[in-house]
Design an enzyme around this catalytic site. Structure first.
Site, PDB file in Angstrom:
ATOM      1  N   ASP A  16      -7.380  -1.462  -4.173  1.00 41.39           N
ATOM      2  CA  ASP A  16      -8.232  -1.010  -3.107  1.00 41.39           C
ATOM      3  C   ASP A  16      -9.123   0.043  -3.917  1.00 41.39           C
ATOM      4  OD1 ASP A  16      -7.157  -2.893  -1.495  1.00 41.39           O
ATOM      5  OD2 ASP A  16      -5.777  -1.102  -0.486  1.00 41.39           O
ATOM      6  N   ASP A  41       0.723  -1.089   0.023  1.00 38.17           N
ATOM      7  CA  ASP A  41       0.107   0.001   0.031  1.00 38.17           C
ATOM      8  C   ASP A  41       0.903   1.402   0.086  1.00 38.17           C
ATOM      9  OD1 ASP A  41      -2.501  -1.436   0.041  1.00 38.17           O
ATOM     10  OD2 ASP A  41      -2.489  -1.594   2.461  1.00 38.17           O
TER      11      ASP A  41
END
Length: 221
Positions: free
Chosen positions: A179, A145
């Protein structure tokens, strides 16, 4: 909507997601922050062993179960996308489904393979790709991420119950393109569901069957 267009959408999302993840992984140590010139947008590298948005679930066994769930979801999604394209569902619905599918597949790739092809990233060490031995086994990779949007950073008023004086930040989650793809697909489905699933109106002048014989002779008055 044709299947090749759906495949192209998915391929572009996966390519962008994986290119950014690999670049971050081999360029920055864990926790490193890159300023973008915008106070509300930063690149901040973390690794997520669990679900989207940094949530965790049940240690090593939870991680394996989550990866297997993602794999099952992608297999089902492959069949389902083919079905809705074949049956000519709404273009908007198909695009949303493709976004959700691409996001799930993007994070599944990390979970399945990143532990095998990367070194361990630490706060002081930048990982190498294909080192000979990875940091984890198959299905135990961690999701990369990096997108961080601290749009507002402030403090709760002192009079605010329970959290008065504590730091407040909007938006705090750190996420990736996969995401974001899932979130865009789901939110768009929720907002436009009536339009996507609108039924075609039936003909207001239905045909009435009759057993009367039709004559080609017409009497003109």
């Amino acid at each position: 909507m044709k299947l090749r267009k759906v495949i192209l959408i998915i391929a572009l999302i996966i390519a962008a997601d994986q290119a950014l993840k690999i670049w971050i992984k081999i360029t920055y140590p864990i926790g490193d922050t890159k300023l973008t010139g915008l106070s509300w947008f930063r690149i901040h590298f973390i690794e997520n062993p669990g679900m989207a948005w940094g949530w965790e679930f049940g240690g090593d066994w939870g991680k394996m179960l989550l990866t297997l769930f993602r794999l099952s979801a992608v297999i089902f999604g492959t069949w389902y996308l083919g079905k809705i394209v074949k049956k000519h569902y709404s273009r908007g619905f198909i695009v949303c489904a493709a976004f959700i599918y691409a996001g799930a597949l993007g994070n599944l790739i990390d979970s399945m393979f990143y532990g095998l092809i990367f070194e361990e990233s630490t706060y002081s060490h930048v990982a190498k790709i294909f080192p000979g031995q990875g940091y984890a086994g198959f299905l135990h990779g961690r999701v990369v991420d990096m997108l961080y949007f601290p749009i507002i950073k402030s403090h709760y008023p002192s009079w605010f119950p329970f959290v008065g004086g504590d730091e407040f930040e909007f938006f705090s989650p750190i996420f990736n393109i996969a995401d974001a793809s899932i979130s865009v697909g789901v939110i768009t489905l929720l907002v436009f569901q009536k339009r996507f699933f609108r039924k075609h109106k039936t003909d207001s002048h239905p045909t009435v069957e009759t057993s009367a014989e039709i004559s080609d002779k017409v009497q003109v008055l």
